[in-house]
Design a protein around this motif. Structure first.
Motif, PDB file in Angstrom:
ATOM      1  N   LEU A 111      -6.889  15.008  -7.645  1.00  0.00           N
ATOM      2  CA  LEU A 111      -6.827  15.068  -9.110  1.00  0.00           C
ATOM      3  C   LEU A 111      -8.106  15.771  -9.552  1.00  0.00           C
ATOM      4  O   LEU A 111      -9.200  15.233  -9.364  1.00  0.00           O
ATOM      5  CB  LEU A 111      -6.734  13.651  -9.700  1.00  0.00           C
ATOM      6  N   GLY A 112      -7.969  16.941 -10.094  1.00  0.00           N
ATOM      7  CA  GLY A 112      -9.152  17.759 -10.387  1.00  0.00           C
ATOM      8  C   GLY A 112      -9.753  18.203  -9.071  1.00  0.00           C
ATOM      9  O   GLY A 112      -9.120  18.942  -8.314  1.00  0.00           O
ATOM     10  N   VAL A 113     -10.975  17.704  -8.786  1.00  0.00           N
ATOM     11  CA  VAL A 113     -11.584  18.020  -7.480  1.00  0.00           C
ATOM     12  C   VAL A 113     -11.725  16.758  -6.637  1.00  0.00           C
ATOM     13  O   VAL A 113     -12.222  16.804  -5.506  1.00  0.00           O
ATOM     14  CB  VAL A 113     -12.977  18.670  -7.652  1.00  0.00           C
ATOM     15  N   GLU A 114     -11.286  15.627  -7.216  1.00  0.00           N
ATOM     16  CA  GLU A 114     -11.431  14.344  -6.514  1.00  0.00           C
ATOM     17  C   GLU A 114     -10.264  14.104  -5.560  1.00  0.00           C
ATOM     18  O   GLU A 114      -9.115  14.401  -5.872  1.00  0.00           O
ATOM     19  CB  GLU A 114     -11.485  13.188  -7.533  1.00  0.00           C
ATOM     20  N   ILE A 115     -10.608  13.554  -4.402  1.00  0.00           N
ATOM     21  CA  ILE A 115      -9.584  13.182  -3.423  1.00  0.00           C
ATOM     22  C   ILE A 115      -9.568  11.658  -3.315  1.00  0.00           C
ATOM     23  O   ILE A 115     -10.626  11.040  -3.127  1.00  0.00           O
ATOM     24  CB  ILE A 115      -9.888  13.804  -2.047  1.00  0.00           C
ATOM     25  N   GLU A 116      -8.397  11.063  -3.462  1.00  0.00           N
ATOM     26  CA  GLU A 116      -8.285   9.601  -3.406  1.00  0.00           C
ATOM     27  C   GLU A 116      -7.086   9.215  -2.537  1.00  0.00           C
ATOM     28  O   GLU A 116      -6.090   9.933  -2.514  1.00  0.00           O
ATOM     29  CB  GLU A 116      -8.052   9.029  -4.819  1.00  0.00           C
ATOM     30  N   PRO A 117      -7.183   8.056  -1.880  1.00  0.00           N
ATOM     31  CA  PRO A 117      -6.000   7.556  -1.165  1.00  0.00           C
ATOM     32  C   PRO A 117      -4.983   7.007  -2.166  1.00  0.00           C
ATOM     33  O   PRO A 117      -5.354   6.599  -3.265  1.00  0.00           O
ATOM     34  CB  PRO A 117      -6.561   6.438  -0.276  1.00  0.00           C
ATOM     35  N   ILE A 118      -3.736   7.036  -1.799  1.00  0.00           N
ATOM     36  CA  ILE A 118      -2.690   6.525  -2.692  1.00  0.00           C
ATOM     37  C   ILE A 118      -1.623   5.815  -1.864  1.00  0.00           C
ATOM     38  O   ILE A 118      -1.207   6.317  -0.810  1.00  0.00           O
ATOM     39  CB  ILE A 118      -2.077   7.659  -3.550  1.00  0.00           C
ATOM     40  N   GLY A 119      -1.242   4.629  -2.329  1.00  0.00           N
ATOM     41  CA  GLY A 119      -0.201   3.858  -1.640  1.00  0.00           C
ATOM     42  C   GLY A 119       0.828   3.380  -2.644  1.00  0.00           C
ATOM     43  O   GLY A 119       0.843   3.810  -3.802  1.00  0.00           O
ATOM     44  N   ILE A 120       1.638   2.450  -2.223  1.00  0.00           N
ATOM     45  CA  ILE A 120       2.736   1.967  -3.061  1.00  0.00           C
ATOM     46  C   ILE A 120       2.224   1.299  -4.340  1.00  0.00           C
ATOM     47  O   ILE A 120       2.901   1.337  -5.383  1.00  0.00           O
ATOM     48  CB  ILE A 120       3.648   1.005  -2.243  1.00  0.00           C
ATOM     49  N   ASP A 121       1.008   0.698  -4.239  1.00  0.00           N
ATOM     50  CA  ASP A 121       0.463  -0.006  -5.414  1.00  0.00           C
ATOM     51  C   ASP A 121       0.301   0.929  -6.615  1.00  0.00           C
ATOM     52  O   ASP A 121       0.353   0.491  -7.757  1.00  0.00           O
ATOM     53  CB  ASP A 121      -0.899  -0.638  -5.082  1.00  0.00           C
ATOM     54  N   TYR A 122       0.060   2.201  -6.339  1.00  0.00           N
ATOM     55  CA  TYR A 122      -0.148   3.186  -7.415  1.00  0.00           C
ATOM     56  C   TYR A 122       1.097   3.313  -8.291  1.00  0.00           C
ATOM     57  O   TYR A 122       1.021   3.721  -9.446  1.00  0.00           O
ATOM     58  CB  TYR A 122      -0.496   4.540  -6.792  1.00  0.00           C
ATOM     59  N   LEU A 123       2.254   2.985  -7.726  1.00  0.00           N
ATOM     60  CA  LEU A 123       3.516   3.169  -8.453  1.00  0.00           C
ATOM     61  C   LEU A 123       3.902   1.914  -9.249  1.00  0.00           C
ATOM     62  O   LEU A 123       4.835   1.966 -10.061  1.00  0.00           O
ATOM     63  CB  LEU A 123       4.655   3.517  -7.487  1.00  0.00           C
ATOM     64  N   LYS A 124       3.208   0.794  -8.958  1.00  0.00           N
ATOM     65  CA  LYS A 124       3.556  -0.455  -9.645  1.00  0.00           C
ATOM     66  C   LYS A 124       3.082  -0.426 -11.102  1.00  0.00           C
ATOM     67  O   LYS A 124       2.107   0.238 -11.439  1.00  0.00           O
ATOM     68  CB  LYS A 124       2.935  -1.649  -8.914  1.00  0.00           C
ATOM     69  N   LYS A 125       3.764  -1.142 -11.915  1.00  0.00           N
ATOM     70  CA  LYS A 125       3.416  -1.361 -13.338  1.00  0.00           C
ATOM     71  C   LYS A 125       3.607  -0.121 -14.207  1.00  0.00           C
ATOM     72  O   LYS A 125       3.269  -0.131 -15.392  1.00  0.00           O
ATOM     73  CB  LYS A 125       1.972  -1.866 -13.486  1.00  0.00           C
ATOM     74  N   LYS A 126       4.072   0.975 -13.646  1.00  0.00           N
ATOM     75  CA  LYS A 126       4.298   2.191 -14.448  1.00  0.00           C
ATOM     76  C   LYS A 126       5.582   2.882 -13.980  1.00  0.00           C
ATOM     77  O   LYS A 126       5.946   2.781 -12.810  1.00  0.00           O
ATOM     78  CB  LYS A 126       3.133   3.180 -14.245  1.00  0.00           C
ATOM     79  N   TRP A 127       6.212   3.587 -14.907  1.00  0.00           N
ATOM     80  CA  TRP A 127       7.299   4.467 -14.495  1.00  0.00           C
ATOM     81  C   TRP A 127       6.659   5.693 -13.842  1.00  0.00           C
ATOM     82  O   TRP A 127       5.574   6.120 -14.246  1.00  0.00           O
ATOM     83  CB  TRP A 127       8.126   4.901 -15.704  1.00  0.00           C
ATOM     84  N   THR A 128       7.352   6.225 -12.858  1.00  0.00           N
ATOM     85  CA  THR A 128       6.787   7.376 -12.147  1.00  0.00           C
ATOM     86  C   THR A 128       7.826   8.486 -12.003  1.00  0.00           C
ATOM     87  O   THR A 128       8.961   8.229 -11.594  1.00  0.00           O
ATOM     88  CB  THR A 128       6.312   6.969 -10.726  1.00  0.00           C
ATOM     89  N   ILE A 129       7.395   9.686 -12.374  1.00  0.00           N
ATOM     90  CA  ILE A 129       8.200  10.873 -12.019  1.00  0.00           C
ATOM     91  C   ILE A 129       7.541  11.454 -10.775  1.00  0.00           C
ATOM     92  O   ILE A 129       6.407  11.928 -10.826  1.00  0.00           O
ATOM     93  CB  ILE A 129       8.201  11.930 -13.149  1.00  0.00           C
ATOM     94  N   LEU A 130       8.240  11.335  -9.666  1.00  0.00           N
ATOM     95  CA  LEU A 130       7.709  11.846  -8.393  1.00  0.00           C
ATOM     96  C   LEU A 130       8.528  13.082  -8.030  1.00  0.00           C
ATOM     97  O   LEU A 130       9.736  12.977  -7.830  1.00  0.00           O
ATOM     98  CB  LEU A 130       7.856  10.776  -7.306  1.00  0.00           C
ATOM     99  N   PHE A 131       7.863  14.218  -7.973  1.00  0.00           N
ATOM    100  CA  PHE A 131       8.651  15.417  -7.637  1.00  0.00           C
ATOM    101  C   PHE A 131       8.068  16.132  -6.416  1.00  0.00           C
ATOM    102  O   PHE A 131       6.859  16.258  -6.262  1.00  0.00           O
ATOM    103  CB  PHE A 131       8.778  16.351  -8.852  1.00  0.00           C
ATOM    104  N   PHE A 132       8.971  16.520  -5.536  1.00  0.00           N
ATOM    105  CA  PHE A 132       8.593  17.262  -4.319  1.00  0.00           C
ATOM    106  C   PHE A 132       8.826  18.752  -4.570  1.00  0.00           C
ATOM    107  O   PHE A 132       9.793  19.128  -5.225  1.00  0.00           O
ATOM    108  CB  PHE A 132       9.468  16.826  -3.146  1.00  0.00           C
TER     109      PHE A 132
END
Lengths: 167, 244
Positions: free
Chosen positions: A17-38
């Motif tokens: 995101l920008g220049v930051e690199i972060e790990p992401i797991g299933i928790d990131y999708l909780k509590k919010k609607w997500t549009i995930l596009f490949f």
């Protein structure tokens, strides 16, 4: 391929995101609607119209209590450069190990890149919408947002339901 | 870039263009030399005591072959040109309909040549600002279609004709001025010398050993004449019985 009503399995990848690199797991999708596009790859002359299209509607999506995540099998460095090139303000996930592609069943076996697939996932991690198109056909960002709005009504919506018009 | 470097590149390009223009000239002359030497040597082998037949055969053969070569050059150049134009038109239609195919394929070309993706993308993006530039690169690098040459095929055909006739004079004229074996050897020496000069020129332009190239061309003349003379005598003897 993962289908409507199925729960997204746990995963662990990284995003930029920008220049930051972060790990992401299933928790990131909780509590919010997500549009995930490949999408197939960075630095393509077809993909940017979709990637920037989602970027242009980011605020509208946020107002709907949703987030956008883009995924391709490109490296984190490639994503960094691509984000800089297109001025993207949402995270791009690097799925170099094809983990997400396998979970969602969207890997193109001919070249191990992702199909053009879009998923809307609810905060309970269940899939509410799936759309996959041919490699050469760009998706409609408006259609994805229309579906998200339709789902948010919690009601039955007829064909060509228009959030601005008659429900 | 220093102006001297630019001059060198311009001169080099001019030389390449010149090479293209002289192709028909060299090919026509070389063919006129070798084929007419073979023809007159063969007829000399059969009719060594009748120089008029040798000379007439040489001139008429040269005229017929020169016309054939010129027409061949004209038709093949025109056909090649028409096919190329049709292919370029087809490519242009595809480009108009799906310009991203050109962009994607150029990206692929650049990255496979070792360029990293962001740089390749930037390069194609710059090219895409001018559709003609983008199409020319697509046509040239991806489709491997050269630009349509501005050369006039009729001029090339005339050049081919004149070159062939000029080349044919070397093996034929000695039979007008000399007789018997002297005329035959003079034809070989004149043709061989002309071919030697052509070989040297070819070697020079192709940046090869031009002495070796010249000698090779000279030997071709000698071998062609000896073989043709032998063929002429053999055919004469074989047919002599039939027409006796």
């Amino acid at each position: 391929m993962i289908s409507i009503g199925e729960t997204v399995k746990d995963f662990l990848v990284k995003y930029v995101l920008g220049v930051e690199i972060e790990p992401i797991g299933i928790d990131y999708l909780k509590k919010k609607w997500t549009i995930l596009f490949f999408y197939p790859e960075d630095f393509s002359f077809i993909c940017p119209t979709e990637v920037t299209g989602f970027n242009d509607h980011l605020e509208e999506v946020k107002e709907l209590g949703a987030q956008i995540l883009g995924v391709s099998v490109d490296s984190l460095e490639s994503h960094k450069a691509w984000i800089k090139e297109l001025k993207i303000k949402y995270p791009l996930i690097s799925d170099e190990n094809k983990e997400l592609g396998k979970i969602f069943g969207v890997l193109d076996k001919t070249d191990n890149r992702c199909h053009r697939a879009t998923f809307i996932i609810n905060p309970d991690l269940k899939v509410e919408f799936v759309m996959v198109t041919s490699r050469n056909v760009g998706r409609s960002v408006h259609e994805t947002i229309r579906v998200l709005k339709a789902i948010h009504t919690g009601d039955s919506c007829p064909a060509d339901w228009d959030p601005e018009g008659v429900k | 870039m220093p102006s001297t470097d630019l001059d060198a590149i311009t001169k080099s390009k001019e030389r390449i263009d010149l090479k293209g223009k002289t192709r028909d000239l060299v090919f026509g002359m070389q063919d006129g030399l070798i084929s007419i030497l073979g023809l007159v040597a063969g007829v000399y082998g059969a009719y060594s005591n009748q120089p008029l037949i040798v000379v007439i055969t040489g001139f008429t053969g040269a005229m017929a072959a020169a016309i054939s070569m010129a027409v061949g050059s004209l038709l093949s150049t025109e056909a090649e040109r028409d096919i190329l134009i049709a292919e370029i038109d087809e490519a242009r239609e595809l480009f108009k309909e799906k310009p991203y195919l050109a962009q994607e394929s150029l990206m692929g070309e650049f990255t496979s040549a070792g360029m990293d993706k962001p740089t390749a993308y930037a390069a194609v993006k710059v090219m895409s600002k001018n559709k003609d530039v983008l199409f020319d690169n697509f046509r040239n690098s991806i489709l491997d279609l050269p630009a349509v040459e501005k050369e006039n095929p009729y001029v090339n055909a005339v050049v081919m004709f004149i070159a062939f006739i000029f080349g044919s004079l070397f093996p034929t004229l000695p039979f007008l001025f000399f007789s018997g074996r002297t005329a035959y050897y003079a034809a070989i020496i004149a043709t061989g010398t002309a071919l030697f000069i052509l070989g040297v020129a070819k070697g020079y332009f192709a940046k090869q050993n031009f002495w070796l190239s010249g000698i090779k061309f000279f030997l071709i003349a000698v071998v062609a004449s000896l073989l043709s003379e032998y063929a002429g005598t053999v055919i004469r003897d074989l047919l002599a019985a039939r027409f006796a």
